[in-house]
Design a protein around this motif. Structure first.
Motif, PDB file in Angstrom:
ATOM      1  N   ILE A 146       0.837  -1.207   0.000  1.00  0.00           N
ATOM      2  CA  ILE A 146       0.000   0.000   0.000  1.00  0.00           C
ATOM      3  C   ILE A 146       0.868   1.251   0.000  1.00  0.00           C
ATOM      4  N   LEU A 147       1.868   1.284   0.881  1.00  0.00           N
ATOM      5  CA  LEU A 147       2.753   2.449   0.956  1.00  0.00           C
ATOM      6  C   LEU A 147       3.529   2.644  -0.340  1.00  0.00           C
ATOM      7  N   ASP A 148       3.988   1.549  -0.936  1.00  0.00           N
ATOM      8  CA  ASP A 148       4.695   1.637  -2.219  1.00  0.00           C
ATOM      9  C   ASP A 148       3.782   2.190  -3.302  1.00  0.00           C
ATOM     10  N   SER A 149       2.525   1.755  -3.320  1.00  0.00           N
ATOM     11  CA  SER A 149       1.592   2.226  -4.348  1.00  0.00           C
ATOM     12  C   SER A 149       1.297   3.717  -4.199  1.00  0.00           C
ATOM     13  N   LEU A 150       1.452   4.241  -2.993  1.00  0.00           N
ATOM     14  CA  LEU A 150       1.233   5.670  -2.740  1.00  0.00           C
ATOM     15  C   LEU A 150       2.507   6.493  -2.893  1.00  0.00           C
ATOM     16  N   ASP A 151       3.608   5.799  -3.183  1.00  0.00           N
ATOM     17  CA  ASP A 151       4.922   6.437  -3.257  1.00  0.00           C
ATOM     18  C   ASP A 151       5.244   7.153  -1.941  1.00  0.00           C
ATOM     19  N   ALA A 152       4.837   6.515  -0.838  1.00  0.00           N
ATOM     20  CA  ALA A 152       5.052   7.078   0.492  1.00  0.00           C
ATOM     21  C   ALA A 152       6.511   6.928   0.908  1.00  0.00           C
ATOM     22  N   ARG A 153       6.962   7.830   1.729  1.00  0.00           N
ATOM     23  CA  ARG A 153       8.315   7.766   2.275  1.00  0.00           C
ATOM     24  C   ARG A 153       8.233   7.402   3.747  1.00  0.00           C
ATOM     25  N   VAL A 154       9.124   6.523   4.161  1.00  0.00           N
ATOM     26  CA  VAL A 154       9.235   6.168   5.570  1.00  0.00           C
ATOM     27  C   VAL A 154      10.458   6.906   6.109  1.00  0.00           C
ATOM     28  N   ILE A 155      10.233   7.695   7.147  1.00  0.00           N
ATOM     29  CA  ILE A 155      11.298   8.525   7.704  1.00  0.00           C
ATOM     30  C   ILE A 155      11.425   8.225   9.187  1.00  0.00           C
ATOM     31  N   SER A 156      12.624   7.931   9.620  1.00  0.00           N
ATOM     32  CA  SER A 156      12.895   7.706  11.037  1.00  0.00           C
ATOM     33  C   SER A 156      13.327   9.031  11.668  1.00  0.00           C
ATOM     34  N   LEU A 157      12.783   9.323  12.836  1.00  0.00           N
ATOM     35  CA  LEU A 157      13.163  10.542  13.549  1.00  0.00           C
ATOM     36  C   LEU A 157      14.243  10.282  14.587  1.00  0.00           C
ATOM     37  N   SER A 158      14.650   9.019  14.736  1.00  0.00           N
ATOM     38  CA  SER A 158      15.687   8.723  15.726  1.00  0.00           C
ATOM     39  C   SER A 158      16.993   9.377  15.289  1.00  0.00           C
TER      40      SER A 158
END
Length: 67
Positions: free
Chosen positions: A5-17
């Motif tokens: 689902i995230l790939d289909s939305l071209d979503a970015r996963v960002i870590s705040l650590s």
């Protein structure tokens, strides 16, 4: 399913650590939630809680976008 689902939305996963505070504070949301879905306009779609997982959020997002 969540990754698809995230790939289909071209979503970015960002870590705040590892990020330092820049303006002297970090939004309270990111102190209490392990993850959140944030729109490009910085509106928060939802965040994890003790009863809501990131998978739950991604599924809810998919339902709203297709529904």
């Amino acid at each position: 399913d969540s990754k698809r689902i995230l790939d289909s939305l071209d979503a970015r996963v960002i870590s705040l650590s590892g990020y330092d505070e820049v303006r002297g504070h970090i939004d309270r949301l990111f102190k209490s939630a392990e993850a959140a879905i944030v729109r490009p306009d910085r509106i928060v779609f939802g965040h994890t809680t003790s009863t809501t997982s990131l998978d739950d959020l991604v599924n809810a997002l998919a339902v709203q976008l297709t529904g």
